[in-house]
Scaffold this motif. Structure first.
Motif: not given
Ligand code: ADP
Ligand code: F6P
Length: 482
Positions: A49-74
């Protein structure tokens, strides 16, 4: 409730930048920098699971898995977090301080408060997704306080910390008004990793000094004690005692995923060289547009060689690709305008109609296109004034494993410790850059076997020390400290 994870990486940035659209959808582009290049393959392997900022302010999409299998937690950052924590304390205080004051760091107490708050925000996000006894790997200078906060919040976790940029000499670090808090934040980790032994030594000397300071301020005995060096499964890690806990400190040079490098096709390389006007020699630079990277200096060296006749503008081109970076920060703006002014001036002086001598792209390129540039370039210039590692240098070398090409590399890049057969230069000295540019061209023309030998030695180093070696040596060592 969100899925809990046994392996969590937390970094300021996610591996993607997400832009929100009015219809609620997002567009996704790869995010810049060496940290993402190094960590992505590791997270894919661990399905972490990769916890991090999604690169745009005031944006926090729900967690999702990338095509390569990493769970992203914005993690959501507000505009004010972005200014105080990211542009301010991370990139106008710590970045210049850790890069040996190439520009003066700004010490601002409001930014410090933002930095503390945002570090707490990242730690809370980790707390939400980390399973009992999970391994959490905290990344880089933006999150120096996270190990300490997590240690308080979740004593069950095994916490690693890795710094992707240099760690300065203690004499410089001691300028920082919040130096003790930062060192104590880092010491919340079980293992602290740097790229080079020199960085680890700087940190160890600092802990000795900070321990002394803490003792004399509080009247308590020193809590930090450097115990010496232990060989931990072939990796040299020092052991420190901090608040009664053992903490490892060691050097783990990051690298690239050499197995995933797709060689560029001959036809695409030929097409690119034809587009450039079929020159005899192609020089290449690829960087984030950062004042630490020495982009202007290499352009000035090129200009002086054209001027003196050392290089012929009819048969030579310089291709510089610069990814936009931290664009609102003053020193980045100045650096960009100096680079662009130099590009314009050099082309005005030495270009011909339809044949510029400098080709300049101010954008990010897809990996495949970058690979074509690397393969097509006769001479790569990597000339930072200071750099933690520099993965571009390793990417170029991996693209030339058959022995083609030549790498000019700053002796102040971490990569110079490993790529000892590069044409090493001092980027503060234009004569040194010019000398090595001429030496590389000379060897490619007149001594190709020697140039090939040097390149193959560098490639072997990179191929035998890829990103998997980096990750597994750090994570194995971390196991020993938990
Ligand atoms: P830093 O982390 O300071 O940006 P590195 O050289 O370690 O420096 O890493 C930069 C990474 O970003 C490399 O993997 C490189 O391929 C990538 N990169 C740099 N410039 C570009 C660009 N213009 N387009 C796409 N990727 C780039
Ligand atoms: O490698 C240094 C670093 O700051 C990374 O932490 C980061 O991912 C990369 O450079 C790009 O910087 P930024 O996230 O500020 O665009």
């Amino acid at each position: 409730m969100e899925e809990l994870n046994s392996f969590v990486v937390v970094a300021n940035r996610l591996p993607v930048d997400m832009t929100a659209h009015p219809d609620g959808t997002y567009s996704i582009t790869p995010s810049p920098g060496g940290l993402v290049t190094g960590l992505s393959p590791v997270l894919e392997q661990h399905r972490g699971c990769w916890v991090g900022w999604p690169g745009t302010v005031d944006v926090a999409p729900d967690p999702f898995r990338t095509d390569t299998g990493i769970l992203l937690h914005p993690v959501r950052l507000t505009a004010s977090d972005f200014e105080g924590f990211y542009e301010g304390f991370s990139n106008a205080t710590l970045w210049p301080l850790f890069h040996d004051l190439i520009v003066p760091p700004v010490y601002d107490v409001d930014w410090w408060h933002d930095f503390r708050e945002v570090n707490l925000k990242f730690a809370e996000a980790v707390n939400q997704v980390a399973a009992e006894n999970a391994t959490v790997w905290v990344q880089d200078y933006q999150l120096l306080l996270v190990p300490g906060i997590l240690r308080q919040m979740r004593p069950d976790l095994c916490i690693g910390f890795f710094l992707h940029i240099p760690f300065p000499n203690p004499e410089l670090f001691r300028q920082l008004p919040w130096r003790e808090e930062i060192v104590r934040g880092m010491l919340g980790a079980d293992l602290i990793g740097f790229h080079l032994p020199q960085n680890a030594d700087n940190f160890l000397s600092l802990t000795r000094q900070v321990a002394g300071t803490a003792g004399s301020h509080t009247g308590q005995p020193d809590e930090l004690e450097v115990e010496g060096e232990a060989a931990i499964r072939e990796v040299k890690a020092h052991v420190i005692t901090a608040d009664g806990r053992k903490v490892g400190v060691g050097a783990f040079p990051i690298s690239i995923d050499t197995g995933a490098v797709e060689q560029a096709s001959q036809s695409s390389v030929e097409a690119l060289r034809a587009d450039l006007g079929s020159p005899e020699i192609v020089f290449l630079g690829v960087d984030r547009l950062d004042y630490t990277k020495g982009i202007l200096q290499r352009l000035l060296a090129f200009e002086e060689l054209l001027e003196s006749g050392g290089l012929d503008p009819a048969t030579t081109v310089f291709l510089q690709v610069a990814t936009p970076s931290r664009e609102r920060i003053e020193h980045y703006r100045v650096s960009r305008s100096q680079v662009e002014e130099a590009v314009g001036r050099i082309n005005g002086r030495f270009g011909r109609m339809g044949h510029p001598v400098v080709h300049y792209l101010h954008r990010s390129l897809p990996k495949d296109d970058l690979q074509i540039l690397y393969t097509a370039a006769d001479v790569m210039l990597v000339t930072p004034f200071k750099d933690g590692m520099n993965l571009v240098a390793k990417e170029y070398v991996a693209a030339h494993r058959s022995g083609t090409g030549a790498l000019i590399l700053s002796e102040f890049a971490g990569a110079a410790d490993e790529l000892t057969e590069a044409y090493l230069c001092n980027p503060f000295d234009l004569e040194s850059i010019k000398r090595q540019m001429l030496a590389a061209v000379h060897d490619l023309r007149h001594n190709p076997d020697y140039a090939a030998e040097r390149m193959r030695a560098n490639s072997e180093q990179v191929l035998s020390h890829d990103v998997n070696v980096w990750a597994s040596s750090f994570l194995t060592c971390l196991e020993d400290f938990k």
